[in-house]
Design a protein around this motif. Structure first.
Motif, PDB file in Angstrom:
ATOM      1  N   ALA A 167       0.843  -1.203   0.000  1.00 61.63           N
ATOM      2  CA  ALA A 167       0.000   0.000   0.000  1.00 61.63           C
ATOM      3  C   ALA A 167       0.877   1.251   0.000  1.00 61.63           C
ATOM      4  O   ALA A 167       1.993   1.232   0.516  1.00 61.63           O
ATOM      5  CB  ALA A 167      -0.897  -0.008   1.235  1.00 61.63           C
ATOM      6  N   PRO A 168       0.373   2.371  -0.565  1.00 57.22           N
ATOM      7  CA  PRO A 168      -0.917   2.569  -1.218  1.00 57.22           C
ATOM      8  C   PRO A 168      -0.896   2.064  -2.662  1.00 57.22           C
ATOM      9  O   PRO A 168       0.147   1.653  -3.158  1.00 57.22           O
ATOM     10  CB  PRO A 168      -1.103   4.085  -1.155  1.00 57.22           C
ATOM     11  N   TYR A 169      -2.049   2.160  -3.337  1.00 57.11           N
ATOM     12  CA  TYR A 169      -2.230   1.486  -4.614  1.00 57.11           C
ATOM     13  C   TYR A 169      -2.534   2.447  -5.759  1.00 57.11           C
ATOM     14  O   TYR A 169      -2.866   3.596  -5.555  1.00 57.11           O
ATOM     15  CB  TYR A 169      -3.355   0.449  -4.482  1.00 57.11           C
ATOM     16  N   MET A 170      -2.432   1.919  -6.959  1.00 60.68           N
ATOM     17  CA  MET A 170      -2.608   2.609  -8.247  1.00 60.68           C
ATOM     18  C   MET A 170      -1.324   3.379  -8.616  1.00 60.68           C
ATOM     19  O   MET A 170      -0.408   3.504  -7.829  1.00 60.68           O
ATOM     20  CB  MET A 170      -3.830   3.529  -8.270  1.00 60.68           C
ATOM     21  N   HIS A 171      -1.292   3.880  -9.841  1.00 63.30           N
ATOM     22  CA  HIS A 171      -0.071   4.480 -10.374  1.00 63.30           C
ATOM     23  C   HIS A 171       0.372   5.727  -9.631  1.00 63.30           C
ATOM     24  O   HIS A 171       1.525   6.143  -9.736  1.00 63.30           O
ATOM     25  CB  HIS A 171      -0.268   4.823 -11.855  1.00 63.30           C
ATOM     26  N   ASN A 172      -0.552   6.323  -8.880  1.00 60.97           N
ATOM     27  CA  ASN A 172      -0.214   7.532  -8.125  1.00 60.97           C
ATOM     28  C   ASN A 172      -0.505   7.384  -6.634  1.00 60.97           C
ATOM     29  O   ASN A 172      -0.525   8.377  -5.907  1.00 60.97           O
ATOM     30  CB  ASN A 172      -0.957   8.736  -8.684  1.00 60.97           C
ATOM     31  N   GLY A 173      -0.729   6.170  -6.186  1.00 60.69           N
ATOM     32  CA  GLY A 173      -0.929   5.916  -4.768  1.00 60.69           C
ATOM     33  C   GLY A 173      -2.171   6.543  -4.174  1.00 60.69           C
ATOM     34  O   GLY A 173      -2.265   6.703  -2.953  1.00 60.69           O
ATOM     35  N   MET A 174      -3.160   6.849  -4.982  1.00 56.48           N
ATOM     36  CA  MET A 174      -4.329   7.585  -4.492  1.00 56.48           C
ATOM     37  C   MET A 174      -5.367   6.706  -3.800  1.00 56.48           C
ATOM     38  O   MET A 174      -6.392   7.206  -3.339  1.00 56.48           O
ATOM     39  CB  MET A 174      -4.969   8.360  -5.640  1.00 56.48           C
ATOM     40  N   ILE A 175      -5.135   5.401  -3.718  1.00 55.29           N
ATOM     41  CA  ILE A 175      -6.049   4.512  -2.994  1.00 55.29           C
ATOM     42  C   ILE A 175      -5.254   3.841  -1.884  1.00 55.29           C
ATOM     43  O   ILE A 175      -4.251   3.174  -2.145  1.00 55.29           O
ATOM     44  CB  ILE A 175      -6.699   3.498  -3.942  1.00 55.29           C
ATOM     45  N   GLU A 176      -5.699   3.992  -0.642  1.00 51.92           N
ATOM     46  CA  GLU A 176      -4.858   3.690   0.506  1.00 51.92           C
ATOM     47  C   GLU A 176      -4.791   2.217   0.881  1.00 51.92           C
ATOM     48  O   GLU A 176      -3.730   1.718   1.249  1.00 51.92           O
ATOM     49  CB  GLU A 176      -5.337   4.501   1.718  1.00 51.92           C
ATOM     50  N   THR A 177      -5.894   1.496   0.846  1.00 51.37           N
ATOM     51  CA  THR A 177      -5.935   0.124   1.359  1.00 51.37           C
ATOM     52  C   THR A 177      -6.589  -0.812   0.350  1.00 51.37           C
ATOM     53  O   THR A 177      -7.256  -0.369  -0.595  1.00 51.37           O
ATOM     54  CB  THR A 177      -6.730   0.053   2.681  1.00 51.37           C
ATOM     55  N   LEU A 178      -6.450  -2.113   0.575  1.00 44.35           N
ATOM     56  CA  LEU A 178      -7.123  -3.083  -0.283  1.00 44.35           C
ATOM     57  C   LEU A 178      -8.638  -2.954  -0.168  1.00 44.35           C
ATOM     58  O   LEU A 178      -9.363  -3.142  -1.151  1.00 44.35           O
ATOM     59  CB  LEU A 178      -6.690  -4.504   0.086  1.00 44.35           C
ATOM     60  N   GLU A 179      -9.119  -2.620   1.031  1.00 39.22           N
ATOM     61  CA  GLU A 179     -10.551  -2.381   1.192  1.00 39.22           C
ATOM     62  C   GLU A 179     -10.998  -1.211   0.322  1.00 39.22           C
ATOM     63  O   GLU A 179     -12.068  -1.257  -0.312  1.00 39.22           O
ATOM     64  CB  GLU A 179     -10.877  -2.098   2.660  1.00 39.22           C
ATOM     65  N   ASP A 180     -10.164  -0.172   0.270  1.00 40.48           N
ATOM     66  CA  ASP A 180     -10.489   0.988  -0.567  1.00 40.48           C
ATOM     67  C   ASP A 180     -10.453   0.638  -2.049  1.00 40.48           C
ATOM     68  O   ASP A 180     -11.252   1.156  -2.843  1.00 40.48           O
ATOM     69  CB  ASP A 180      -9.507   2.131  -0.287  1.00 40.48           C
ATOM     70  N   VAL A 181      -9.522  -0.232  -2.426  1.00 38.69           N
ATOM     71  CA  VAL A 181      -9.444  -0.668  -3.825  1.00 38.69           C
ATOM     72  C   VAL A 181     -10.730  -1.369  -4.236  1.00 38.69           C
ATOM     73  O   VAL A 181     -11.318  -1.091  -5.296  1.00 38.69           O
ATOM     74  CB  VAL A 181      -8.231  -1.590  -4.042  1.00 38.69           C
ATOM     75  N   VAL A 182     -11.175  -2.301  -3.392  1.00 35.53           N
ATOM     76  CA  VAL A 182     -12.412  -3.030  -3.690  1.00 35.53           C
ATOM     77  C   VAL A 182     -13.596  -2.060  -3.780  1.00 35.53           C
ATOM     78  O   VAL A 182     -14.434  -2.160  -4.689  1.00 35.53           O
ATOM     79  CB  VAL A 182     -12.665  -4.116  -2.635  1.00 35.53           C
TER      80      VAL A 182
END
Length: 380
Positions: A302-317
């Motif tokens: 974490a964080p996720y996506m190409h710019n880190g704008m999604i913090e957790t796996l829960e947020d990704v889902v």
């Protein structure tokens, strides 16, 4: 789509398919056909693995001398204790700058057909070179980096032993680093063991999550194969990096990257978001698109996506459940991204399955680095 773009896309797809074909391990008969356990990583014929080369690559991976200021090793942006990536939205930048994209984990990078978020490097060897020399990353110069290696007696001996050269050559350094990185693989996750036939490797929540992953949630449309990625490029509607709103240095980096990668004047003056894969062929149909990352080892990255704008796996889902987001490139947003209608229990099961794609942390102590010394006098 132009002939040139079709050729480029075909090359990307071919590279990805080749890597995945090599990576696939044996699969139990009753498991989802679109997924597979991970096998051994592909090893290029022109850079075979040897213990001596791997050990040299490990030293160089942690050695800051392969950077412009002598203080930015590969491990500065790929920290073993932080998932072999950088634990912030945007990767660490060269002193005086900041980076502009999220640092991806090195773990399992051996299986990718193309490296970096927009697929700009075709091998780990090329990726190591690009990172060490990138203006907002390592910022190194060839002659300077090579000279530093020459002033280290142990490196002279090791390069001669591995590559047969009297003095270290920078191209060989990238080959050694790539050889080390190809050892950072994880093929024994709960998911892998389940796919090989061990029914007890996943708990009931993870099995329900797997069913959602390949069914209602539609994740396996893009996250498939042994690496859990089709290695294609999509715009998901990820919002722009919020640091560009307040960080002046980040704004300078963003404009610099637009300029350096070949933007039009209009793009340079007006764009407020990362054009992504556009830069690979200057095709506006690819604005805002990025390569689908592997979902392996994501528990620690974490964080996720190409710019880190999604913090957790829960947020990704939840991001996917809401049908993605919005960014400047709405015209290229993938039609695959749509609301999923998952309830809270289903979202929890899906996260549980995602966590099964990660095994134990891969950690190691940093090697002791050799010292500089004067070069021996030339003999007559």
């Amino acid at each position: 789509m132009s002939k040139a773009m079709k050729k480029t896309v075909s090359a990307w797809a071919l590279a990805g398919a080749s890597a995945l074909a090599i990576a696939t391990g044996a699969i139990a008969a009753d498991r989802p056909a679109e997924l597979a356990p991970l096998g051994d990583p592909p090893i290029p014929a022109d850079n075979p693995q040897t213990p001596e080369k791997i050990e040299l690559g490990k030293m160089l991976f942690f050695d800051p001398r392969l950077s412009g200021n002598g203080a930015m090793p590969c491990s500065a942006c790929h920290l073993p204790d932080a998932g072999w990536d950088f634990p912030d939205k945007i990767s660490l930048g060269y002193p005086g700058t900041v980076h502009w994209r999220n640092s991806q984990t090195i773990v399992n990078s051996a299986y990718y057909g193309n490296l970096f978020w927009a697929g700009s490097s075709k091998s780990l060897e090329a990726q190591a070179r690009s990172a060490a020399k990138g203006a907002v990353a390592g910022n190194g110069e060839d002659d300077m980096l090579e000279a530093r290696l020459a002033f280290v007696p142990e490196y002279r001996e090791r390069f001669k032993d591995v590559f047969g050269t009297e003095y270290p050559r920078l191209g060989h350094a990238w080959m050694a680093i790539a050889a080390f990185e190809r050892t950072l693989v994880q093929t024994d996750t709960p998911f892998d063991n389940y796919m090989r036939g061990d029914d007890a490797a996943l708990d009931e929540a993870q099995k329900r999550g797997l069913e959602l992953f390949t069914g209602k949630a539609g994740c396996s449309q893009c996250h498939n194969g042994a690496l859990l990625t089709n290695q294609k490029y999509y715009n998901l509607g990820v919002p722009p990096y919020d640091g560009w709103e307040t960080d002046e240095i980040a704004q300078i980096t963003f404009r610099y990257e637009l300029y350096a990668k070949g933007s039009t004047e209009e793009m340079y003056r007006t764009f407020k978001d990362d054009p992504g894969a556009y830069f690979r062929a200057k095709d506006k149909n690819h604005l805002g698109k990025f390569r689908v990352p592997s979902l392996r080892y994501t528990k620690y990255t974490a964080p996720y996506m190409h710019n880190g704008m999604i913090e957790t796996l829960e947020d990704v889902v939840e991001f996917y459940n809401q049908g993605g987001g919005e960014n400047e490139f709405a015209k290229t947003k993938s039609e695959l991204i749509k609301p999923l209608g998952l309830n809270d229990d289903e979202k929890a099961d899906l996260v549980a399955f995602l966590e099964s794609l990660t095994g134990e942390r891969i950690v190691m102590e940093e090697p002791e680095l050799p010292e500089y010394d004067v070069l021996p006098a030339a003999s007559n």
